[in-house]
Design a protein around this motif. Sequence first.
Motif, mmCIF file in Angstrom:
data_model
loop_
_atom_site.group_PDB
_atom_site.id
_atom_site.type_symbol
_atom_site.label_atom_id
_atom_site.label_comp_id
_atom_site.label_asym_id
_atom_site.label_seq_id
_atom_site.Cartn_x
_atom_site.Cartn_y
_atom_site.Cartn_z
ATOM 1 N N SER A 130 0.827 -1.204 0.000
ATOM 2 C CA SER A 130 0.000 0.000 0.000
ATOM 3 C C SER A 130 0.866 1.261 0.000
ATOM 4 O O SER A 130 0.617 2.205 -0.753
ATOM 5 N N ASN A 164 -7.148 -8.777 0.498
ATOM 6 C CA ASN A 164 -7.646 -7.664 1.301
ATOM 7 C C ASN A 164 -7.192 -6.323 0.734
ATOM 8 O O ASN A 164 -7.954 -5.347 0.722
ATOM 9 N N LYS A 166 -6.524 -5.676 -2.400
ATOM 10 C CA LYS A 166 -7.278 -5.420 -3.629
ATOM 11 C C LYS A 166 -8.687 -4.927 -3.310
ATOM 12 O O LYS A 166 -9.216 -4.035 -3.984
ATOM 13 N N ILE A 167 -9.298 -5.486 -2.257
ATOM 14 C CA ILE A 167 -10.620 -5.013 -1.835
ATOM 15 C C ILE A 167 -10.538 -3.561 -1.376
ATOM 16 O O ILE A 167 -11.383 -2.724 -1.731
ATOM 17 N N ASP A 168 -9.491 -3.235 -0.591
ATOM 18 C CA ASP A 168 -9.318 -1.854 -0.123
ATOM 19 C C ASP A 168 -9.091 -0.902 -1.284
ATOM 20 O O ASP A 168 -9.515 0.266 -1.238
ATOM 21 N N GLY A 170 -10.517 -1.018 -4.050
ATOM 22 C CA GLY A 170 -11.848 -0.678 -4.550
ATOM 23 C C GLY A 170 -12.521 0.397 -3.731
ATOM 24 O O GLY A 170 -13.485 1.028 -4.195
ATOM 25 N N LYS A 171 -12.026 0.622 -2.520
ATOM 26 C CA LYS A 171 -12.559 1.677 -1.651
ATOM 27 C C LYS A 171 -11.765 2.972 -1.770
ATOM 28 O O LYS A 171 -11.965 3.905 -0.980
ATOM 29 N N GLY A 172 -10.824 3.000 -2.721
ATOM 30 C CA GLY A 172 -10.050 4.212 -2.956
ATOM 31 C C GLY A 172 -8.703 4.244 -2.287
ATOM 32 O O GLY A 172 -7.974 5.245 -2.389
ATOM 33 N N LYS A 173 -8.301 3.168 -1.614
ATOM 34 C CA LYS A 173 -6.998 3.135 -0.956
ATOM 35 C C LYS A 173 -5.924 2.666 -1.937
ATOM 36 O O LYS A 173 -6.200 1.891 -2.853
#
Length: 524
Positions: A130, A164, A166-168, A170-173
Amino acid sequence: MARWFNIGGPCNPAQNYMLPAMGRLPDVAPLLRKGQYFVVHAQRQCGKTTAFLSLANETNAKGEAVAIYCSLETVQGFPRAEDGIPMICACLRKDAWGIPGVDRFAEERWPITDMPRDEVVSSGIQLILSRYAEIVRKPLYVFFDEVDCLGGETLITFLRQLRNGKIDMGKGKPFPASVALIGMRDIRDYKAKSRPESETLGSASPFNVVTEAMTIRTFSDEEVAVLYAQHTAETGQVFEPEAIRHACVSSGGQPYLVNALARWCVEKIHHEDFSQPITFADMDEAKEKIIRERGTHLDSLMERMKEPRVRRVVEPVMLGDMVNFDELQDDVRLVLDMGILKMDGRVLKPANPMYAEIIGRYLSWGTQQAMGVTVPETPWVKDDGLDMPGLLAAFQDFWRENASEAAVPFQYREAYPHLVLQAFLQRVINGGGQIVREMALGSERLDLGVHFRGAVYAVEVKKLAFYRKSPEKAYRQILGYMDRLGVSEGWLVVFDPDLAKSWNEKIGAEDVVQDGKTIHVIHC
């Protein structure tokens, strides 16, 4: 100084003859542009590492995105997440060296320095990736090589953190836009590696991180010719067309074998005398030497033959059994991914003729070595070939004396008679000939072409059950094989596994004449 044919580690275009790195992976570029997570799986020394190292360098040189190539080879043997995950974090730090922006951050502001160890284990990889993605401010690609070195909880935790992240995203992180998992096995087999063999390999959330899995194909005949032409262009040394064709057929385009054959011809046979052309005879000699020496690549491949999952697939292929294998079955996919076997239409068979030969020799090697004591003399050798009737009569005697007690500990129990016969033949012809093995699932036979001092002998091996059920079909099959070898005499060896019978009931021989050709039926 001329470049050379590489058989160890990634290729360097300044030192080694090589083909365009991504030429055999045309689907990768679109996946990167679309921000996909994917798997690339293929057998060892097929060009995976070379391709992705080159792709990372090209990506960073263009500057439109940032790519990190990260090898996980050093994490092998650490299945516990508390040991393996910190090591993966260390790999990500080490492999960031030389990448502008990321390398300085990894050196001076390492994000997990003060984190408790349990937090590093649960989220360290996710945090590092990240932060990397946040720093570069461009699409970030991460290529994880040797992923199949991971196992147990280390593998599951690694994949869970990717999912996890990759999912984040999708939330803009921030998180890598695209991740490639590179290794010998498909992600389906990662599941098998992380669970007891008896459990299902169905869907599990940590493994849903990827959207596509692909393999890297072997060289086409045209690509082999292009690779060899690079050497000709730089040195003037010509590969004759028959030699190139022999290399293509023998290797099946397997990159390691393609390079190893050429290297042996250039360096071992002609000692870099570039004035000498590479002939069919040179390539044939190189093939035999490589099979006999069985280098690291081949030893590693053959060691896999001991795995129960591999044996379950390979043994029926050796016997030609009529087994209803599905290409999507996990054990079949494993053997295909390893490159030991291939699907030829709907037929499962050795990936190339050299592997077929190596499989036969490898599995019968211990028996052949023991024969150095039990069969010290080989009196069946003649100046113009072999005394084949005498040789197979001697094999019947050997089988009578050694079969029952020797068969018990043998791993490939069903194939044991076939392998002992191959070992016996190999013991006799070593140094003066070769055995060409032809085996395929569903063929209901094993064909052995024995080549010795200019003579050719067609030998076919069958189980008694098939021979009894359809002797005429057995005769037609060996006659077809004899036609392909261009001989008018053949030997059909039939094994009877019934331990309740006396050897006098089993051992025997008869001649059958069909279409003007003689088939010697040898009962064992």
